[in-house]
Design an enzyme around this catalytic site. Sequence first.
Site, mmCIF file in Angstrom:
data_model
loop_
_atom_site.group_PDB
_atom_site.id
_atom_site.type_symbol
_atom_site.label_atom_id
_atom_site.label_comp_id
_atom_site.label_asym_id
_atom_site.label_seq_id
_atom_site.Cartn_x
_atom_site.Cartn_y
_atom_site.Cartn_z
ATOM 1 C CD GLU A 37 -74.474 57.080 -11.239
ATOM 2 O OE1 GLU A 37 -74.521 56.367 -10.293
ATOM 3 O OE2 GLU A 37 -75.200 57.688 -11.576
ATOM 4 C CE LYS A 61 -76.133 56.353 -6.767
ATOM 5 N NZ LYS A 61 -76.597 55.888 -8.162
ATOM 6 C CB CYS A 106 -76.660 59.519 -9.531
ATOM 7 S SG CYS A 106 -78.219 59.129 -10.653
#
Length: 570
Positions: free
Chosen positions: A95, A185, A220
């Site tokens: 990322e 995300k 993440c």
Amino acid sequence: MHYKFSLKDEIALIVIMALKAEGVKILLGFVLILCIGRSQEVSLPSDPTYNAGVVEFVPARVGLPKDLVIDNLKRIKAIIESEATKDLDILVFPEYVLNNMDMKTYIPDPNEGIVPCEVTNYDWFLTELSCAARSRQLYLVVNMLEKEFCLPFANQRKCHPSGFNTFNTNVVLDRQGRVISRYRKSHLFRYEWYSTDILEKPKLATFTTDFGVTFGHFICFDMLYYEPAEQLVKEKNVTDIIYPTHWFSELPFLTAVQNQEGWAFANDVNLLAADASYPSQQNTGSGIYAGRLGRLSAAIFQEPTTKLLVAKVPKSEHRSTYQMPTTIEPVFMPQLVTPRFTKLDLQRDYNVDVFTTKLLEDNFTTVNEILCHRSFCCNFQIERQKIGDSPSHQAYRFRLAAYSGTETTFQRVSSSNQSLCAVIACTGSDLYTCGYIFPESVAVGNKYYFSKLQISGDFIKAKRSLIMPSTLNANIMPLKPNVDFTWQDVESSKTKRITLNLSRPQMDLLTFAIWSNYYSTVDNTHNLDPVVNLKQPIALTSSAVIPFSFKSFQTIFSINLSVLLKFQFN
């Protein structure tokens, strides 16, 4: 088994697969492969494994926005086009290692089947990566900052007042350079909330490869939430996960490789995790994991490091018969001084301060304790053997810990619901010293080693839950499943009796724990104003009430009128 294709082999494979798929588009795709020509090995659906790579990558930090992207792209392409990747089926980058807020790009809808290498409507770095994926004939996963045009007053989902939404997005390119999957995300980290938008509900992202594996992917901080991470595994039965991250490591339970391996173990899935590398800023730790079999390849670093990790990954249906690569474990030899990481910056988990804990004597050799937090209890059985005394060396103290409740957070960002039984290391006798390591300037000695360490507890059964081993040594790496520890899970009607047992003596433990996440459903405002403003993310809940002000309306209207006029007349 893998094959090196001859021309006849490729023609036969094209015909067979095209007939099975009964699709012209697939046939054309394979014809393209034939026309380009290939010499590398490619995994087939019938193979028990596939070849995967993840990259720990140092992103450029100094320079103008465009220059940073040029630097990053050059080094990313060098890895893609290197000899080390020629036999890979899939390659994953971390990322936030390609573009930035000043260099966002449009990303095509995967349903359109666009190959940016052929359709130059996107920023040059996306086009270049599409061409590189096609040239090297591999699946490529790259994280990007995406921009999306929107109409703020149109009858559609929420739109940022600027007329453009910004997403932190995974892009998946297939062997032809085609965009086949996109994930935005869902759970932002800290100041991302001020600059990045989210969808109102997480949208699950999966794609199926020509080697017979369906992948899901997220980014993440998403790993700590039920949607989308657990949803992919428990509701969609996805067995292989791709995970670009820019993780901020935290003691004692959430350092990068520790969390990755624990999550993959608990879900018994393959995980391809690629992390950015800035150890002095808490970012490092990448790996490839095979569920309960443990890590196939993993690394964490003290200095910024760009490194490709590769592994043959057993497909889920073959994992029960898969033989892990043979490694010779060193014979245990008690040592006063062993290597340890000191340059990696680490956050502290302040949740520790609300746990029920018990400090063990500095010279303890035997412990048989039950420790409870409210009605949740943990059983500890511990034995240590003495290595030696050394007045010039400091030694870690240890605490038993038990906790079950909702007074906790994930890294002071979002509310959490955790239960755990743990042995944690501390640099002193006070509770506030737990969750730290000794600095490089302090000489640290292993005055004792653990010869026995068993933790058990009854954890509540729940669909929205994840119970995993959480272990860590002084090199900020977890212990190896089935080698260093065993895990037992016995279910009853309402609980799971979990037992974590040390298999081999250990000298330099920092954490040995059963850690569980019961996925809090509490909404957090993340310090955002409860009024419309230009920095506010677009995804407010449907029940949110936004106070109206004429001034804010004027501001939004004037900005978006110019956007609309430009859109109308250009």
